[in-house]
Design a protein around this motif. Structure first.
Motif, PDB file in Angstrom:
ATOM      1  N   PHE A   1       0.815  -1.215   0.000  1.00 55.31           N
ATOM      2  CA  PHE A   1       0.000   0.000   0.000  1.00 55.31           C
ATOM      3  C   PHE A   1       0.852   1.270   0.000  1.00 55.31           C
ATOM      4  N   GLY A   2       1.824   1.350   0.886  1.00 57.76           N
ATOM      5  CA  GLY A   2       2.649   2.551   0.986  1.00 57.76           C
ATOM      6  C   GLY A   2       3.372   2.859  -0.314  1.00 57.76           C
ATOM      7  N   HIS A   3       3.906   1.813  -0.959  1.00 60.03           N
ATOM      8  CA  HIS A   3       4.632   2.004  -2.222  1.00 60.03           C
ATOM      9  C   HIS A   3       3.709   2.540  -3.305  1.00 60.03           C
ATOM     10  N   VAL A   4       2.506   1.955  -3.410  1.00 62.16           N
ATOM     11  CA  VAL A   4       1.554   2.381  -4.437  1.00 62.16           C
ATOM     12  C   VAL A   4       1.123   3.830  -4.204  1.00 62.16           C
ATOM     13  N   VAL A   5       0.861   4.189  -2.957  1.00 62.08           N
ATOM     14  CA  VAL A   5       0.427   5.559  -2.647  1.00 62.08           C
ATOM     15  C   VAL A   5       1.539   6.564  -2.937  1.00 62.08           C
ATOM     16  N   ARG A   6       2.762   6.218  -2.587  1.00 69.78           N
ATOM     17  CA  ARG A   6       3.876   7.149  -2.838  1.00 69.78           C
ATOM     18  C   ARG A   6       4.108   7.354  -4.329  1.00 69.78           C
ATOM     19  N   LEU A   7       3.908   6.309  -5.124  1.00 67.23           N
ATOM     20  CA  LEU A   7       4.015   6.470  -6.577  1.00 67.23           C
ATOM     21  C   LEU A   7       2.955   7.447  -7.087  1.00 67.23           C
ATOM     22  N   ASN A   8       1.741   7.328  -6.551  1.00 69.30           N
ATOM     23  CA  ASN A   8       0.683   8.259  -6.943  1.00 69.30           C
ATOM     24  C   ASN A   8       1.006   9.685  -6.502  1.00 69.30           C
ATOM     25  N   ASP A   9       1.447   9.824  -5.262  1.00 70.09           N
ATOM     26  CA  ASP A   9       1.730  11.160  -4.723  1.00 70.09           C
ATOM     27  C   ASP A   9       2.848  11.867  -5.495  1.00 70.09           C
TER      28      ASP A   9
ATOM     29  N   GLU B   1     -14.294  -7.130   7.482  1.00 73.92           N
ATOM     30  CA  GLU B   1     -12.946  -7.210   6.908  1.00 73.92           C
ATOM     31  C   GLU B   1     -12.415  -5.828   6.556  1.00 73.92           C
ATOM     32  N   LEU B   2     -13.275  -4.972   6.036  1.00 76.64           N
ATOM     33  CA  LEU B   2     -12.838  -3.636   5.653  1.00 76.64           C
ATOM     34  C   LEU B   2     -12.459  -2.812   6.884  1.00 76.64           C
ATOM     35  N   VAL B   3     -13.227  -2.962   7.955  1.00 73.46           N
ATOM     36  CA  VAL B   3     -12.881  -2.272   9.205  1.00 73.46           C
ATOM     37  C   VAL B   3     -11.496  -2.709   9.676  1.00 73.46           C
ATOM     38  N   GLU B   4     -11.217  -4.013   9.585  1.00 66.65           N
ATOM     39  CA  GLU B   4      -9.907  -4.542  10.003  1.00 66.65           C
ATOM     40  C   GLU B   4      -8.795  -4.028   9.099  1.00 66.65           C
ATOM     41  N   ILE B   5      -9.044  -3.981   7.799  1.00 71.71           N
ATOM     42  CA  ILE B   5      -8.039  -3.486   6.851  1.00 71.71           C
ATOM     43  C   ILE B   5      -7.671  -2.042   7.168  1.00 71.71           C
ATOM     44  N   ILE B   6      -8.678  -1.211   7.380  1.00 74.02           N
ATOM     45  CA  ILE B   6      -8.425   0.199   7.680  1.00 74.02           C
ATOM     46  C   ILE B   6      -7.614   0.339   8.958  1.00 74.02           C
ATOM     47  N   SER B   7      -7.931  -0.466   9.962  1.00 71.96           N
ATOM     48  CA  SER B   7      -7.197  -0.378  11.227  1.00 71.96           C
ATOM     49  C   SER B   7      -5.730  -0.748  11.039  1.00 71.96           C
ATOM     50  N   LYS B   8      -5.441  -1.671  10.139  1.00 72.56           N
ATOM     51  CA  LYS B   8      -4.064  -2.088   9.887  1.00 72.56           C
ATOM     52  C   LYS B   8      -3.287  -1.042   9.075  1.00 72.56           C
ATOM     53  N   LEU B   9      -4.000  -0.244   8.300  1.00 76.45           N
ATOM     54  CA  LEU B   9      -3.338   0.754   7.462  1.00 76.45           C
ATOM     55  C   LEU B   9      -3.115   2.089   8.175  1.00 76.45           C
ATOM     56  N   LYS B  10      -3.766   2.283   9.301  1.00 79.20           N
ATOM     57  CA  LYS B  10      -3.582   3.538  10.048  1.00 79.20           C
ATOM     58  C   LYS B  10      -2.149   3.667  10.545  1.00 79.20           C
ATOM     59  N   ASP B  11      -1.611   4.890  10.488  1.00 78.91           N
ATOM     60  CA  ASP B  11      -0.297   5.127  11.075  1.00 78.91           C
ATOM     61  C   ASP B  11      -0.467   5.478  12.557  1.00 78.91           C
ATOM     62  N   GLU B  12       0.637   5.836  13.230  1.00 78.15           N
ATOM     63  CA  GLU B  12       0.584   6.080  14.672  1.00 78.15           C
ATOM     64  C   GLU B  12      -0.282   7.272  15.039  1.00 78.15           C
ATOM     65  N   HIS B  13      -0.588   8.119  14.066  1.00 83.26           N
ATOM     66  CA  HIS B  13      -1.435   9.289  14.313  1.00 83.26           C
ATOM     67  C   HIS B  13      -2.888   9.039  13.889  1.00 83.26           C
TER      68      HIS B  13
ATOM     69  N   ASN C   1      -3.809   8.292  10.875  1.00 82.43           N
ATOM     70  CA  ASN C   1      -3.985   8.797   9.511  1.00 82.43           C
ATOM     71  C   ASN C   1      -3.723   7.709   8.481  1.00 82.43           C
ATOM     72  N   LEU C   2      -4.094   7.999   7.256  1.00 77.48           N
ATOM     73  CA  LEU C   2      -3.843   7.093   6.138  1.00 77.48           C
ATOM     74  C   LEU C   2      -2.673   7.658   5.339  1.00 77.48           C
ATOM     75  N   LEU C   3      -1.473   7.260   5.724  1.00 77.15           N
ATOM     76  CA  LEU C   3      -0.243   7.797   5.149  1.00 77.15           C
ATOM     77  C   LEU C   3      -0.284   9.324   5.081  1.00 77.15           C
ATOM     78  N   GLY C   4      -0.511   9.927   6.240  1.00 81.00           N
ATOM     79  CA  GLY C   4      -0.472  11.372   6.353  1.00 81.00           C
ATOM     80  C   GLY C   4      -1.772  12.092   6.066  1.00 81.00           C
ATOM     81  N   VAL C   5      -2.806  11.364   5.659  1.00 77.56           N
ATOM     82  CA  VAL C   5      -4.094  11.989   5.353  1.00 77.56           C
ATOM     83  C   VAL C   5      -5.087  11.688   6.469  1.00 77.56           C
TER      84      VAL C   5
END
Length: 367
Positions: free
Chosen positions: A135-143, A261-273, A275-279
């Motif tokens: 996920f992080g790699h794909v998002v950074r390519l987009n950003d 499953e989607l609730v669990e996915i989102i919880s795993k993608l959250k950073d320490e703040h 956020n979703l990779l800063g968002v």
């Protein structure tokens, strides 16, 4: 099979009287057809579901949650095959005449009666973990894409590439079982534009005006589809100030992502703040659609979804089942987008496109 709570119409759908709404897109029969004789279109679609039985049986055989799974998987295959053959001989048997909603419902019904609740659970979990790691790699390519139009197109291509992960397609299930799927390679190997339905340039013009306050996205598959396709797109909307509601199935069906499953996915993608990779994710809502199939009838959704989506000004139906096989002609009170990859030859023929062609159907409502 559906939610115990009362199901109600999706509030942004034009009423059936205004839009002649019917869930299924492809006309399987006409009033002039003999009600007791299957039409060529009905037979073709029954055969499509017959061809999917071996892949479903294989998944069911290895379900560790069901005692005597191999024997029950054989029972599923026989019973569902008999139902489909009955409908060839008499289309009004088993609640017919058949369409894609009924054929899906009968398949799920037979599986659940035999104790199978989620035969694709293991492959979904495995693919979710793989996609989370990317996920992080794909998002950074987009950003990293400065040009807004090119960034939007890259996000859209990511949705198509993710949507390939569809184990409801017999051909793709075989390819996936043999070779797996590469998300980034799939992005590069999409059929070239113009696609069979291609309103992307119009959509990009509207996107540049930053118009939408709230978007409802009916999501499709687990793995790369939701995590590497839809979530980067949703993150971009959040970054632009749009509230986003992700509507997922209540119960498992094929490899579609479910609400829990989607609730669990989102919880795993959250950073320490959180956020979703800063968002900031405070404007991201996860909704239970009340649905339990890979297709959806928008006259029957959960009251929870109605509550969350009544003031939305953009509706997105993602995936072949929700946005092409059903709801392709659905009309809404706000802007709408139907986006998905064509993974059945029958659908490609109906649209006049190619197998694995892309559909990007955008309708703007003029105030």
């Amino acid at each position: 099979m559906e939610s115990d709570s009362e199901m109600v119409p999706f509030p942004l759908l034009m009423t059936p009287i205004e839009s002649n709404y019917r869930a299924c897109t492809i006309p399987y029969r006409f009033r002039s057809d003999n009600p007791h004789k299957a039409t060529p279109t009905e037979i073709a679609w029954i055969d499509l579901f017959l061809n999917s039985i071996p892949s479903f049986k294989k998944r069911a055989e290895s379900d560790p949650t069901v005692p005597d799974a191999p024997s029950k998987a054989e029972n599923f295959a026989q019973r569902y095959m008999e139902i489909l053959e009955d409908m060839k001989n008499d289309p009004e048997s088993h609640g017919g005449p058949p369409d894609c909603v009924l054929l899906c419902r009968l398949r799920e019904q037979v599986l659940r009666e035999l104790g199978f609740r989620d035969i694709f659970k293991k492959v979904k979990d495995d693919e979710n973990e793989k996609a989370i790691s990317l996920f992080g790699h794909v998002v950074r390519l987009n950003d990293a894409i400065d040009d807004e139009g090119k960034r939007v197109e890259n996000l859209v291509r990511g949705i198509f590439a993710g949507n390939i992960f569809d184990l409801g397609s017999a051909q793709l299930a075989e390819v996936f079982s043999r070779d797996g799927m590469s998300f980034l390679a799939s992005c590069q190997n999409l059929v070239p534009r113009p696609w069979v339905i291609d309103d992307l340039d119009t959509f990009k013009i509207k996107w540049s005006k930053n118009p939408w306050k709230k978007a409802v996205i009916f999501v499709d598959n687990s793995g790369a589809d939701i995590i590497l396709g839809i979530l980067p797109f949703a993150r971009e909307l959040l970054q632009r100030g749009t509230q986003v509601v992700l509507a997922a199935n209540e119960l498992p069906s094929i490899n579609d992502v479910t609400y829990p499953e989607l609730v669990e996915i989102i919880s795993k993608l959250k950073d320490e703040h959180g956020n979703l990779l800063g968002v900031d994710m405070s404007n991201l809502f996860i909704a239970n659609s009340g649905n339990d199939m890979p297709v959806i009838d928008l006259t029957r959704v959960s009251q929870e979804l109605v509550y969350l989506s009544g003031d939305a000004d953009l509706v997105i139906l993602e995936g072949m089942g929700r946005g092409i096989e059903t709801n392709f002609y659905a009309q809404f009170k706000c802007d709408s987008l139907k986006i998905g990859m064509v993974k059945h030859p029958e659908v490609a023929q109906f649209l006049g496109g190619r197998l694995y062609d892309c559909v990007f159907k955008y309708n703007e409502v003029i105030s």
